[in-house]
Design an enzyme around this catalytic site. Structure first.
Site, PDB file in Angstrom:
ATOM      1  N   TYR A 142       0.815  -1.216   0.000  1.00  0.00           N
ATOM      2  CA  TYR A 142       0.000   0.000   0.000  1.00  0.00           C
ATOM      3  C   TYR A 142       0.854   1.275   0.000  1.00  0.00           C
ATOM      4  CZ  TYR A 142      -4.649  -1.997   0.889  1.00  0.00           C
ATOM      5  OH  TYR A 142      -5.859  -2.641   0.788  1.00  0.00           O
ATOM      6  N   ASP A 248     -11.880  -9.483   4.550  1.00  0.00           N
ATOM      7  CA  ASP A 248     -13.176  -9.537   3.848  1.00  0.00           C
ATOM      8  C   ASP A 248     -13.649 -10.984   3.766  1.00  0.00           C
ATOM      9  OD1 ASP A 248     -13.112  -6.761   3.323  1.00  0.00           O
ATOM     10  OD2 ASP A 248     -13.937  -7.042   1.310  1.00  0.00           O
TER      11      ASP A 248
END
Ligand code: IPM
Ligand code: MG
Length: 353
Positions: A142, A248
């Site tokens: 990221y 998730d």
């Protein structure tokens, strides 16, 4: 009377709706525990782009550094999806995590017994599952440099320093010590050099925690094991990208992404937000599940305010409304009439009084 200031960043999509329910719960806790909350509102994400032409205005950052904790709703607005990279709503959240030094992201995925039938997986597979994902949040792919889009070629860099691995591993081992003493470190060390360093460091640190059973697992295998036999996991320690994906996936064990809270912790700051996104398809319809947001408030009491009794009170309230059969649409089955965001929020807040 105790006083706590909380930066409230409703953000985009369903963010404002679920934040409103969090405030109901905070107001109830304020009565119960005799604390005064000072809510300080700020813009972030698409909202901030609309109003200030930047996803993370300076005022918001200042607000967050001056408050005792930060509560965030959700980020993401399709309106801004096609713009340049620095004008994407998500940049606001990533910038905030980096600026506040929130390197440790705790994402608990616990299956409520009342919801054992809400998952797409079989009840016997998910029953009793209680996993804590510890995701590194300010490094890895990221944030690694160099990163560039040259038009006909684009790249990101996955980079971790020993120091970054050590500090997140310390958090994960400490968490495992308070739980079932089991830690699974997830990487891709069969391919990536950065994972080989990750694995070396975690192995080294595990030697100082002889009571904790540690194993290494490749991320592809972990993705499979999470749906094959999730009961094998206690704490999962992993990097930024893998943690994003696996959390998730883990949410679906609990029935819905609308159930997963999170805490993002740094040396001196903390932010609490649901794992779910802004869900623009249902925004403004009073349909979103506020439980992830409300459970994030519980985490704030536990980690930032060290008020375990308030955290437990909120968690018990969630458990009770679920046991009584209240369901938002994402966790309702065909025999249940779903309640609205507002109804769910009010019901949980009432049980916190
Ligand atoms: C999350 C989200 C964020 C992430 C986005 C909104 C930037 O998916 O918190 O999991 O990728 O970290
Ligand atoms: Mg995510």
């Amino acid at each position: 009377m105790k006083k706590k200031s909380i930066a409230i960043l409703p953000g985009d999509g369903v963010g404002p709706e679920v934040i409103k329910q969090a405030i109901k719960v905070l107001d109830a806790i304020s009565d119960f525990a005799d604390i005064e909350f000072d809510y300080q509102y700020g813009d972030i994400g698409g909202k901030a782009l609309d109003r200030h032409n930047t996803p993370l205005p300076k005022e918001t950052l200042q607000l967050c550094t001056s408050c005792d904790a930060v509560l965030l709703g959700a980020i993401g607005d399709p309106k801004w999806d096609s713009g340049p990279a620095d004008k994407r709503p998500e940049r606001g959240l990533l910038g905030l995590r980096k600026e506040l030094g929130l390197f440790a992201n705790l994402r608990p995925a616990r299956v409520f017994s009342a919801l054992e039938n809400a998952s797409t997986l079989k009840k016997e597979i998910i029953s009793g599952v209680d996993i804590l994902i510890v995701r590194e949040l300010t490094g890895g792919l990221y944030f690694g440099t160099p990163a560039e889009d040259q038009g006909d070629k684009a790249y990101n860099t996955m980079v971790y320093t020993q120091k970054e691995v050590d500090r997140i591993a310390d958090i994960a081992f400490a968490a495992a010590a308070m739980r079932r003493q089991k830690l699974t470190s997830v990487d891709k060390a069969n391919v990536l050099l950065v994972s080989q360093l990750w694995r070396r460091r975690v192995k080294q640190i595990s030697q100082t925690h002889p009571n904790i059973t540690m194993n290494h697992m490749y991320v592809d295998n972990c993705a499979m094991q999470l749906v094959r036999n999730p009961g094998q996991f206690d704490v999962i320690l992993t990097g930024n990208l893998f943690g994003d994906i696996l959390s998730d996936e883990a949410s679906m064990l609990t029935g819905s992404l609308g159930m997963l809270p999170s805490a993002s912790l740094g040396e001196s700051r903390a932010l609490y937000e649901p794992v779910h996104g802004s869900a623009p398809d249902i925004a403004g319809q009073n349909k979103a599940n506020p439980i992830a947001m409300i459970a994030s408030v519980a985490m704030m009491f536990r980690y930032s305010f060290k008020m375990k009794n308030c955290a437990t009170r909120i968690e018990n309230a969630i458990n009770r409304v679920l046991t009584e059969g209240l369901r938002t649409v994402d966790i309702a089955d065909s025999n249940t009439t779903a309640v609205s965001t507002e109804q769910m929020g009010t019901a949980i807040a009432e049980k916190c009084l």
